[in-house]
Design a protein around this motif. Structure first.
Motif, PDB file in Angstrom:
ATOM      1  N   CYS A  25       0.857  -1.177   0.000  1.00 53.83           N
ATOM      2  CA  CYS A  25       0.000   0.000   0.000  1.00 53.83           C
ATOM      3  C   CYS A  25       0.899   1.235   0.000  1.00 53.83           C
ATOM      4  O   CYS A  25       2.097   1.142   0.249  1.00 53.83           O
ATOM      5  CB  CYS A  25      -0.937  -0.001   1.201  1.00 53.83           C
ATOM      6  SG  CYS A  25      -0.101   0.143   2.783  1.00 53.83           S
ATOM      7  N   HIS A  26       0.313   2.383  -0.256  1.00 53.62           N
ATOM      8  CA  HIS A  26       1.073   3.631  -0.338  1.00 53.62           C
ATOM      9  C   HIS A  26       1.857   3.893   0.944  1.00 53.62           C
ATOM     10  O   HIS A  26       3.015   4.289   0.892  1.00 53.62           O
ATOM     11  CB  HIS A  26       0.135   4.804  -0.628  1.00 53.62           C
ATOM     12  CG  HIS A  26      -0.480   4.721  -1.997  1.00 53.62           C
ATOM     13  ND1 HIS A  26      -1.210   5.750  -2.541  1.00 53.62           N
ATOM     14  CD2 HIS A  26      -0.493   3.744  -2.939  1.00 53.62           C
ATOM     15  CE1 HIS A  26      -1.632   5.400  -3.753  1.00 53.62           C
ATOM     16  NE2 HIS A  26      -1.215   4.189  -4.006  1.00 53.62           N
ATOM     17  N   GLU A  58      -3.210   0.501  -5.089  1.00 52.88           N
ATOM     18  CA  GLU A  58      -3.869   0.410  -3.793  1.00 52.88           C
ATOM     19  C   GLU A  58      -5.062  -0.550  -3.806  1.00 52.88           C
ATOM     20  O   GLU A  58      -5.275  -1.277  -2.849  1.00 52.88           O
ATOM     21  CB  GLU A  58      -4.294   1.815  -3.355  1.00 52.88           C
ATOM     22  CG  GLU A  58      -4.576   1.901  -1.884  1.00 52.88           C
ATOM     23  CD  GLU A  58      -3.519   2.650  -1.080  1.00 52.88           C
ATOM     24  OE1 GLU A  58      -3.810   3.759  -0.645  1.00 52.88           O
ATOM     25  OE2 GLU A  58      -2.417   2.115  -0.879  1.00 52.88           O
ATOM     26  N   PHE A  61      -3.695  -4.092  -3.886  1.00 55.97           N
ATOM     27  CA  PHE A  61      -3.169  -4.389  -2.548  1.00 55.97           C
ATOM     28  C   PHE A  61      -4.317  -4.752  -1.604  1.00 55.97           C
ATOM     29  O   PHE A  61      -4.273  -5.763  -0.917  1.00 55.97           O
ATOM     30  CB  PHE A  61      -2.394  -3.185  -1.979  1.00 55.97           C
ATOM     31  CG  PHE A  61      -2.181  -3.302  -0.491  1.00 55.97           C
ATOM     32  CD1 PHE A  61      -1.162  -4.096   0.011  1.00 55.97           C
ATOM     33  CD2 PHE A  61      -3.034  -2.677   0.405  1.00 55.97           C
ATOM     34  CE1 PHE A  61      -0.994  -4.258   1.388  1.00 55.97           C
ATOM     35  CE2 PHE A  61      -2.873  -2.826   1.778  1.00 55.97           C
ATOM     36  CZ  PHE A  61      -1.851  -3.620   2.269  1.00 55.97           C
ATOM     37  N   THR A  62      -5.345  -3.908  -1.585  1.00 59.82           N
ATOM     38  CA  THR A  62      -6.459  -4.093  -0.655  1.00 59.82           C
ATOM     39  C   THR A  62      -7.168  -5.416  -0.912  1.00 59.82           C
ATOM     40  O   THR A  62      -7.468  -6.164   0.022  1.00 59.82           O
ATOM     41  CB  THR A  62      -7.451  -2.906  -0.762  1.00 59.82           C
ATOM     42  OG1 THR A  62      -6.717  -1.694  -0.555  1.00 59.82           O
ATOM     43  CG2 THR A  62      -8.562  -3.003   0.260  1.00 59.82           C
ATOM     44  N   LEU A  84      -6.446  -2.573   7.868  1.00 62.37           N
ATOM     45  CA  LEU A  84      -6.380  -1.752   6.653  1.00 62.37           C
ATOM     46  C   LEU A  84      -6.395  -0.260   7.005  1.00 62.37           C
ATOM     47  O   LEU A  84      -5.710   0.526   6.359  1.00 62.37           O
ATOM     48  CB  LEU A  84      -7.530  -2.092   5.697  1.00 62.37           C
ATOM     49  CG  LEU A  84      -7.376  -3.400   4.918  1.00 62.37           C
ATOM     50  CD1 LEU A  84      -8.680  -3.752   4.203  1.00 62.37           C
ATOM     51  CD2 LEU A  84      -6.227  -3.339   3.930  1.00 62.37           C
ATOM     52  N   LYS A  87      -3.162   0.931   7.753  1.00 63.71           N
ATOM     53  CA  LYS A  87      -2.362   1.096   6.534  1.00 63.71           C
ATOM     54  C   LYS A  87      -2.887   2.257   5.683  1.00 63.71           C
ATOM     55  O   LYS A  87      -2.515   2.413   4.531  1.00 63.71           O
ATOM     56  CB  LYS A  87      -2.354  -0.210   5.731  1.00 63.71           C
ATOM     57  CG  LYS A  87      -1.632  -1.326   6.467  1.00 63.71           C
ATOM     58  CD  LYS A  87      -1.537  -2.578   5.637  1.00 63.71           C
ATOM     59  CE  LYS A  87      -0.792  -3.679   6.354  1.00 63.71           C
ATOM     60  NZ  LYS A  87       0.625  -3.379   6.567  1.00 63.71           N
ATOM     61  N   ILE A  89      -5.793   2.850   4.360  1.00 65.86           N
ATOM     62  CA  ILE A  89      -6.667   2.541   3.221  1.00 65.86           C
ATOM     63  C   ILE A  89      -8.019   3.196   3.503  1.00 65.86           C
ATOM     64  O   ILE A  89      -8.540   3.077   4.605  1.00 65.86           O
ATOM     65  CB  ILE A  89      -6.842   1.011   3.057  1.00 65.86           C
ATOM     66  CG1 ILE A  89      -5.484   0.311   2.851  1.00 65.86           C
ATOM     67  CG2 ILE A  89      -7.811   0.691   1.928  1.00 65.86           C
ATOM     68  CD1 ILE A  89      -4.735   0.690   1.600  1.00 65.86           C
TER      69      ILE A  89
END
Length: 154
Positions: A25-26, A58, A61-62, A84, A87, A89
């Motif tokens: 993730c970013h 993203e 990733f999620t 999440l 992270k 999100i």
């Protein structure tokens, strides 16, 4: 110990490898970038490159995070959501990606964990076993309402 300094291209390659090894993730990429003493412009250039070339995605990733945590680790939605969020999100992205978990699989997993855990609780009253099992399932991130649905069936 002195930090080894890398050229811009070496750092870029290291970050590409970091993203190729596993979906990131970013926030994870930003964290990794902090290890290298980069000026903001360089960070931005690498970041945009990773996005443009689809090394960093993203949503991908999620989706893979949700699948992994549910189908491999058997976490419930609440626990996955909490992780999440850490992270960074967005709620909106999370909600669109939760279709990675089939409702049928979700309920079967709750049911299976319920059976396994409950059968190991010895020497207690039925209501104690039930309440301990509910607590356990909630700690795994499953929603109270869904757990109760399973109890209604058993």
């Amino acid at each position: 110990m002195e930090k080894k300094s890398f050229t811009f291209d070496e750092i870029k390659q290291k970050l590409i490898n970091y993203c190729v090894y596993q979906d990131r993730c970013h926030a994870e990429v930003e964290q990794k970038m902090r290890e290298f003493l980069l000026i903001d412009e360089a960070k931005e250039e690498i970041f945009l490159f990773l996005l443009k070339e689809n090394y960093l995605n993203e949503e991908r990733f999620t989706r893979s995070y949700i699948r992994g945590k549910f189908y491999i680790k058997h976490w419930g939605r609440n626990k996955i959501k909490m992780h999440l969020k850490q992270k960074q999100i967005s709620e909106r992205l999370m909600n669109t990606c939760f279709d990675e978990i089939y409702e049928d699989d979700y309920m079967k997993t709750i049911s299976r964990i319920y059976e396994d855990y409950s059968s190991k609780q010895k020497g207690m009253q039925e209501y104690q076993r039930k309440s301990k099992t509910i607590k356990y399932l909630m700690s795994r991130g499953f929603e109270y309402e869904k757990i109760i649905d399973i109890f209604a069936e058993n």
